[in-house]
Design a protein around this motif. Structure first.
Motif, PDB file in Angstrom:
ATOM      1  N   ASP A   1      34.127  29.819  34.500  1.00 31.46           N
ATOM      2  CA  ASP A   1      33.554  29.380  33.220  1.00 31.46           C
ATOM      3  C   ASP A   1      33.525  27.858  33.119  1.00 31.46           C
TER       4      ASP A   1
ATOM      5  N   ILE B   1      25.022  31.328  30.504  1.00 34.46           N
ATOM      6  CA  ILE B   1      26.234  31.316  31.314  1.00 34.46           C
ATOM      7  C   ILE B   1      26.083  32.249  32.516  1.00 34.46           C
TER       8      ILE B   1
ATOM      9  N   ILE C   1      23.519  30.713  35.091  1.00 33.89           N
ATOM     10  CA  ILE C   1      24.066  29.623  35.897  1.00 33.89           C
ATOM     11  C   ILE C   1      25.070  30.157  36.907  1.00 33.89           C
ATOM     12  N   ARG C   2      25.880  31.126  36.492  1.00 35.48           N
ATOM     13  CA  ARG C   2      26.854  31.695  37.418  1.00 35.48           C
ATOM     14  C   ARG C   2      26.154  32.336  38.619  1.00 35.48           C
TER      15      ARG C   2
ATOM     16  N   GLN D   1      32.541  29.146  40.546  1.00 33.63           N
ATOM     17  CA  GLN D   1      31.648  29.905  39.680  1.00 33.63           C
ATOM     18  C   GLN D   1      32.363  30.294  38.378  1.00 33.63           C
TER      19      GLN D   1
ATOM     20  N   CYS E   1      33.266  25.703  35.468  1.00 30.07           N
ATOM     21  CA  CYS E   1      32.210  25.176  36.333  1.00 30.07           C
ATOM     22  C   CYS E   1      30.827  25.420  35.729  1.00 30.07           C
ATOM     23  N   VAL E   2      30.620  26.605  35.204  1.00 31.71           N
ATOM     24  CA  VAL E   2      29.328  26.936  34.575  1.00 31.71           C
ATOM     25  C   VAL E   2      29.082  26.029  33.371  1.00 31.71           C
TER      26      VAL E   2
END
Length: 303
Positions: free
Chosen positions: A23, A4, A7-8, A21, A25-26
């Motif tokens: 949660d 997580i 990816i952020r 950005q 979306c991630v």
């Protein structure tokens, strides 16, 4: 570093706005990749999936509990923006079709698979695609409305309220306040775009809070008139309470005071017509050559 967080950080490096950005979306990215917590980045895939599948995958593998009715949030907060950023693509079906699907673009899949190995794919992606924050900034700039105030060039932020303020300055003032100067006007973002504190003070203003000011203040020196104008799109006409407020902080102003409520169209005026104070003026942008005078023994002018 967990997936997580990784990816952020990747979304940030690729120029996604802060809101993209989150949660949701991630987790959308990880679900589209088909990557659980323990899988290698190189195992990422880009199979066609539904939003239902994204929610189910996130709940099953990342200890969250999104309900089915959150599909619209995933669509609007993540997928629509990711499509603009060339991160995802849809299969072109009608949006209400049960066969509507999403997947990662092949370019972004390569970015995911290269995490921890090299930055080549990421750099290629950045060189071939404009960052989403730049796309949105450019669109916002394009939508800004140019306006000339006191002979100087300004831009209003987009929106109905500023569209009406632009009309007041460019259409109302030349017709009903000729040769006047703008002493105050705010923008929905830049609150005190024009604020001639020195001139206002000479006229007797005691300004402490900008939100007490009317939307537009014009001064016509040849008549010694000052126009207090409220630009109304949803709230705030020149009702009796507003007149008292303005009178209270302009009690030392000796020039003639004119109170005006401006509307974009007649239908909006009708919604507020019963609230507007007597002995004030109404101007409607869609019929700029006319005014409505509410009682009084004269047309436009101080009472």
């Amino acid at each position: 570093m967990d997936k997580i967080t990784t990816i952020r950080e990747l979304l940030n490096e690729l120029g996604l706005p802060q809101r993209q950005q989150s949660d949701i979306c991630v987790l959308t990215i990880l679900a589209l990749c088909g990557l659980t917590k323990d899988m290698a980045w190189s195992n990422a895939s880009n199979k066609w999936v539904r939003i239902h599948d994204i929610i189910a995958f996130s709940n099953s593998h990342y200890n969250v509990n999104y309900a089915e009715n959150s599909r619209e949030t995933f669509r609007k907060q993540a997928l629509h923006h990711f499509r603009t950023a060339a991160i995802v693509e849809d299969n072109g079906r009608a949006t209400n079709s049960p066969n509507y699907r999403w997947r990662l673009t092949s370019e972004f899949l390569n970015v995911i698979r290269s995490i921890g190995i090299n930055n080549t794919a990421k750099q290629d992606f950045l060189s071939n695609h404009t960052k989403l924050i730049d796309i949105y900034a450019s669109k916002k700039t394009m939508r800004k409305m140019p306006v000339k105030i006191n002979g100087l060039d300004f831009t209003f932020s987009p929106g109905k309220h500023n569209l009406l303020q632009k009309a007041i300055i460019e259409e109302f003032a030349p017709r009903f306040a000729p040769n006047s100067e703008c002493l105050y006007v705010g923008d929905t973002i830049q609150k005190d775009m024009v604020k001639d504190v020195e001139r206002l003070a000479k006229l007797g203003f005691q300004i402490t809070l900008h939100d007490k000011m009317p939307d537009v203040v014009l001064f016509r020196s040849d008549k010694d008139w000052i126009y207090f104008i409220e630009a109304v799109t949803s709230v705030g006409p020149m009702d009796p309470k507003r007149i008292v407020e303005i009178q209270s902080f302009t009690q030392d102003v000796r020039c003639g005071k004119i109170f005006v409520t401006a509307f974009l169209d007649f239908s909006t005026y009708k919604k507020f017509s019963e609230q507007i104070a007597w002995e004030t003026e109404v101007w409607i942008a869609e019929m700029p050559d006319h005014m409505i005078h509410l009682n009084g023994d004269k047309f436009i002018g101080p009472r």
